[in-house]
Motif scaffolding. Structure first.
Motif, mmCIF file in Angstrom:
data_model
loop_
_atom_site.group_PDB
_atom_site.id
_atom_site.type_symbol
_atom_site.label_atom_id
_atom_site.label_comp_id
_atom_site.label_asym_id
_atom_site.label_seq_id
_atom_site.Cartn_x
_atom_site.Cartn_y
_atom_site.Cartn_z
ATOM 1 N N ASP A 78 12.544 -0.299 -0.467
ATOM 2 C CA ASP A 78 12.063 0.436 -1.626
ATOM 3 C C ASP A 78 11.493 -0.454 -2.722
ATOM 4 O O ASP A 78 10.738 0.018 -3.564
ATOM 5 C CB ASP A 78 13.170 1.330 -2.197
ATOM 6 N N GLY A 79 11.820 -1.758 -2.728
ATOM 7 C CA GLY A 79 11.253 -2.650 -3.720
ATOM 8 C C GLY A 79 9.783 -2.945 -3.490
ATOM 9 O O GLY A 79 9.077 -3.388 -4.409
ATOM 10 N N ARG A 80 9.290 -2.682 -2.275
ATOM 11 C CA ARG A 80 7.899 -3.024 -1.964
ATOM 12 C C ARG A 80 7.134 -1.910 -1.267
ATOM 13 O O ARG A 80 5.904 -1.962 -1.173
ATOM 14 C CB ARG A 80 7.838 -4.292 -1.111
ATOM 15 N N LEU A 81 7.835 -0.890 -0.767
ATOM 16 C CA LEU A 81 7.192 0.161 0.014
ATOM 17 C C LEU A 81 7.686 1.537 -0.424
ATOM 18 O O LEU A 81 8.638 1.663 -1.179
ATOM 19 C CB LEU A 81 7.493 -0.023 1.503
ATOM 20 N N LEU A 83 3.719 4.935 -4.505
ATOM 21 C CA LEU A 83 2.498 4.392 -5.092
ATOM 22 C C LEU A 83 2.822 3.908 -6.498
ATOM 23 O O LEU A 83 2.699 4.647 -7.484
ATOM 24 C CB LEU A 83 1.405 5.461 -5.108
ATOM 25 N N GLU A 84 3.244 2.646 -6.592
ATOM 26 C CA GLU A 84 3.627 2.062 -7.869
ATOM 27 C C GLU A 84 3.056 0.658 -7.991
ATOM 28 O O GLU A 84 2.913 -0.061 -6.996
ATOM 29 C CB GLU A 84 5.150 2.015 -8.004
ATOM 30 N N CYS A 85 2.759 0.270 -9.213
ATOM 31 C CA CYS A 85 2.177 -1.038 -9.478
ATOM 32 C C CYS A 85 3.073 -2.146 -8.928
ATOM 33 O O CYS A 85 4.287 -2.141 -9.145
ATOM 34 C CB CYS A 85 1.993 -1.215 -10.985
ATOM 35 N N GLY A 86 2.466 -3.078 -8.202
ATOM 36 C CA GLY A 86 3.190 -4.211 -7.648
ATOM 37 C C GLY A 86 3.663 -4.021 -6.228
ATOM 38 O O GLY A 86 4.063 -4.999 -5.580
ATOM 39 N N LYS A 87 3.610 -2.800 -5.727
ATOM 40 C CA LYS A 87 4.044 -2.557 -4.353
ATOM 41 C C LYS A 87 2.910 -2.828 -3.362
ATOM 42 O O LYS A 87 1.733 -2.895 -3.728
ATOM 43 C CB LYS A 87 4.566 -1.129 -4.191
#
Length: 549
Positions: free
Chosen positions: A503-506, A509-513
């Motif tokens: 969930d920290g990267r995938l 649709l959020e900035c930085g992911k």
């Protein structure tokens, strides 16, 4: 490939993430998203400064034409190798009786005269008894028929012979059905399927076959809007094939992120069980999440009971029919509780994640008892949860256990036998609303290839409790247990990703992911009725367009 200046999507809707949407939550949308170098740099609106600047800097403009951008989806429960293998099998899903089954197999056999075996899928028990004698005259080649749920394999006599079934012993948690003289009649059930049939059919295939199966499964998933999946039956053979693919093309990984749970074989020996856990600990360490975030083994899986339709799910009260009335059965667990507890303790202490298949209410209670002493920090999970009591639905949330659910299993069209088997207990079928309301994290999956893996089909059944397989069928199953449309979409993307620490990267649709996203033709309505018209038109993986119409 993505543009060096980035890719800007405008002219449509962009799904805005909601951490914990409930039943009444409506999807919220922006109208622009900018990605560059494989990362989401901004999500919002066309007049945002970041969007205006990206346009001025020469970003490639993608006109959505009113379409909707959703996250790349992660299927919370699949069997990747089996899925790839199943894509070329004869489909029996449309059959209603033994005549239909025979006709479909015969047509497939004539169409593929050079195949060494005839492999079929999608059979259900209401269609026919699984007797070799009913299919032996169709073709001399070995015939193997997967049940829809993969808990039974129906074999012809020539298949039984090449398996040497007469000399095989029933494995723990499984059974080879035999006649009064002890001769196999054609059916392998439960653990006999995944400890005997699956390894045999995989062994007689070549490594090239297995690689092609995996690649075919990945392509099918990309076309359906998936960029990730959680495999729930990993074993030595499938893992070796995945590692070979990774080694052959280190700079071109499969366009599907995969987290895997290693399937433990049922045993009455605690020492043997713990030795299996030791092997998983070893594999887990060999390829860590830090070294290989998109392909690694995250934990262990135990199948603790069977399924309702075969009367092998472990219940607290006997089935009403489907068993010998002189010996009323409640089913039984495939593992002794003490051994489950030992495996869970060892895996939890080693930092592994634990997934427990539990369908019947008694199995669910047994598994919750086992997980209740584990650390919630490891994000353990339970699979299926089809007949949970109200008390156990509440305990899921109390213990922080992920409810890994497959709404396509709740399709009313395939539950027509349940009232005769369960009676009033059908009112407890698939209590998803209670799981969510208890605070249990939801991970939505398909259990492919046992079920359709179309994302919006899953969301549709979750939100409407109506049939996807037969939209003309009017039955609704426990409408009060439904999920909201937004809630189900989040569970199928963010929820599944969260379940394996992605969930920290995938998952949103959020900035930085990571720029995993999908573009859809979809109409949003409050009750989900129009979801069956939805279609995915593009899939982007790490900022690259990997599929599109």
């Amino acid at each position: 490939m993505g543009s060096p200046a980035g890719d800007l999507f405008i002219g449509g809707k962009v799904f805005l993430h909601a951490d914990q949407p409930g039943l009444e939550a409506e999807p919220q949308f922006g109208n622009a998203i900018f990605i560059r170098d494989g990362t989401i740099e901004h999500v919002g609106f066309e007049d945002d400064d970041a969007i205006v600047q990206s346009r001025a800097a020469g970003a490639v403009i993608h006109d959505l034409k009113g379409r909707t951008v959703l996250p790349g989806f992660t299927d919370g429960h699949i069997h990747l190798l089996k899925l790839g293998q199943s894509l070329s099998k004869a489909a029996l899903d449309h059959c209603e009786n033994v005549e239909d089954v025979r006709k479909a197999i015969k047509e497939h056999a004539l169409a593929y005269p050079d195949e060494p075996r005839i492999l079929c899928k999608g059979w259900m028990r209401h269609m026919s008894k699984p007797l070799a004698s009913l299919i032996d005259d169709l073709d001399p080649r070995p015939i193997y028929i997967d049940s829809k749920d993969l808990h039974t394999t129906w074999c012809s006599t020539s298949a039984l012979k090449e398996l040497d079934a007469e000399n095989l012993k029933d494995p723990e948690g499984g059974k080879i059905i035999r006649d009064a003289d002890g001769k196999p009649t054609g059916a392998f059930e439960e653990a006999a399927v995944f400890t005997m049939i699956w390894p045999f059919l995989s062994d007689v295939a070549t490594e090239k076959d297995r690689e092609e199966w995996i690649r075919a499964a990945v392509q099918a998933y990309n076309e359906s809007g998936y960029t990730g999946a959680i495999d729930m039956a990993m074993d030595e053979q499938a893992w070796t094939t995945l590692l070979n693919i990774r080694k052959e093309q280190p700079n071109k990984p499969l366009p599907l992120r995969l987290a895997a749970y290693w399937l433990l074989t049922p045993t009455t020996s605690e020492a043997d069980c713990l030795a299996q856990v030791d092997r998983v600990i070893e594999v887990h360490k060999q390829l860590s999440a830090e070294e290989s975030p998109d392909l690694h083994v995250v934990g262990i899986k135990l199948i603790t009971d069977g399924i309702i339709d075969a009367c092998t799910a472990y219940l607290s009260e006997p089935y009403l029919k489907g068993t010998d009335v002189s010996k009323l059965s409640s089913g039984k667990p495939f593992w002794e509780p003490e051994i489950v507890n030992a495996a869970v303790r060892k895996a939890d202490a080693a930092g592994l994640q634990i997934a427990l298949h539990a369908i019947g209410d008694a199995a669910i209670t047994m598994c919750l008892d086992a997980l209740s002493t584990c650390s919630p920090l490891n994000r353990h999970r339970m699979e299926h949860l089809e007949l949970a009591s109200a008390r156990d639905a509440k305990r899921l949330g109390e213990f922080g256990i992920t409810a890994s659910i497959q709404p396509v299993h709740a399709d009313p069209w395939i539950l027509r036998a349940w009232p005769n088997l369960l009676g009033h207990r059908c009112t407890r079928a698939f209590p998803y609303r209670e799981f969510s309301d208890s605070g249990a994290p939801l991970a939505l999956g398909s259990d492919s290839p046992t079920s359709p893996w179309a994302i919006m089909a899953n969301v549709y059944v979750a939100a409407t409790r109506k049939s996807y397989r037969n939209i003309a069928y009017a039955e609704v199953v426990n409408y009060d247990f439904r999920l909201g449309v937004c809630e189900a979409v989040v569970a199928a993307s963010y929820g599944s990703a969260r379940s394996v620490f992605w969930d920290g990267r995938l998952g949103s649709l959020e900035c930085g992911k990571v720029a995993d996203l999908t573009v859809w033709d979809v109409q949003w309505d409050g009750d989900g009725r129009r979801l069956l018209d939805a279609r995915v038109v593009e899939t982007w993986f790490g900022g690259r367009r990997i599929w599109g119409v």
